[in-house]
Design an enzyme around this catalytic site. Sequence first.
Site, PDB file in Angstrom:
ATOM      1  N   ARG A 151       0.861  -1.381   0.024  1.00  0.00           N
ATOM      2  CA  ARG A 151       0.508  -0.109  -0.381  1.00  0.00           C
ATOM      3  C   ARG A 151       0.852   1.504  -0.159  1.00  0.00           C
ATOM      4  NH1 ARG A 151      -2.304   4.055   0.434  1.00  0.00           N
ATOM      5  NH2 ARG A 151      -5.100   4.257   0.420  1.00  0.00           N
ATOM      6  N   ASP A 156      -3.935   8.798  -0.868  1.00  0.00           N
ATOM      7  CA  ASP A 156      -4.980   8.223  -0.931  1.00  0.00           C
ATOM      8  C   ASP A 156      -5.582   8.288  -2.868  1.00  0.00           C
ATOM      9  OD1 ASP A 156      -7.225   5.967  -0.580  1.00  0.00           O
ATOM     10  OD2 ASP A 156      -7.482   7.503   1.488  1.00  0.00           O
ATOM     11  N   GLU A 159     -11.233   6.001  -5.298  1.00  0.00           N
ATOM     12  CA  GLU A 159     -11.508   4.996  -5.482  1.00  0.00           C
ATOM     13  C   GLU A 159     -12.729   4.193  -6.838  1.00  0.00           C
ATOM     14  OE1 GLU A 159     -12.383   2.608  -2.148  1.00  0.00           O
ATOM     15  OE2 GLU A 159     -10.304   4.083  -2.061  1.00  0.00           O
ATOM     16  N   ARG A 199      -1.442  -5.124   4.520  1.00  0.00           N
ATOM     17  CA  ARG A 199      -0.752  -4.828   3.657  1.00  0.00           C
ATOM     18  C   ARG A 199       0.665  -3.639   4.466  1.00  0.00           C
ATOM     19  NH1 ARG A 199      -5.164  -1.675   0.209  1.00  0.00           N
ATOM     20  NH2 ARG A 199      -5.500  -0.682   2.146  1.00  0.00           N
TER      21      ARG A 199
END
EC number: 3.1.-.-
Length: 274
Positions: A151, A156, A159, A199
Amino acid sequence: MREGDSNSKKSADVAVLSIILTGSTLTLIYTYKRYLTQFKRTNDIPRRIFRKHWLYGKVTSVGDGDNFHFFHMPGGIRGGWGWLRPVPQMIKNGSTAEKLVGDSRNMRFFNFNWITHGRSTKSKIQKAKSQFLKLNVPYKNRKNLPTIPIRLCGIDAPERAHFGNPAQPFGNEALIWLQNRILGKKVWVKPLSIDQYNRCVARVSYWDWFGGWKDLSLEMLKDGLAVVYEGKVNTEFDDREDKYRYYEFLARSRKKGLWIQNKFETPGEYKKRI
């Protein structure tokens, strides 16, 4: 020389040779275990590695805009990879990313407002998306390999569609960008922590022939395909938070990537809402 002295000398030579061989064997075993042992899953990584050392390996799968699967290759060529130890071979895609996720490009904007400004904004968004959708994804993802899920730290990405939930704008574009940049390539990974999904949260660096070493998280921020991580849990920046925020600010002020949108919901806000 007497026979007894000769035998004693031979015994001493044998003892010294045995000590040397034993020492060499133990050294080789220690070196292999410490520097050449392959980590095949997240929990294999020793605590001493986190925040202090980098791991070398190959990206075999990219499933989302901010994570991928990493095949650890300790020692590289000197560690036997490619001539003593097999390296996973990638399968050529034979297709462009544009074909793979054409649905993203062909997404219809159900807007019946014929005001010129609205049409202009929609056109700008489509143009911003198209530059990423045209990127070439050279390989297919390889699965069922002994890999570590990584990750990316500090960011971020928008999505994608999961569990019946709709994708965010630029979610597929972020995936394509990441596949184009690292899929099938060698990278360096610096483990920082392990998240709730097991992760490895890590800083990732890769070599670019035109620009030298690149911070993968930073490059996504520069192109407007990610935002600085907003979560309170597993927040990792490896002492680069200020730099990440600066380049996020630049991308936003220049309306790059996802920042072209007039109204924007961050990935963190999106996850809270659903």
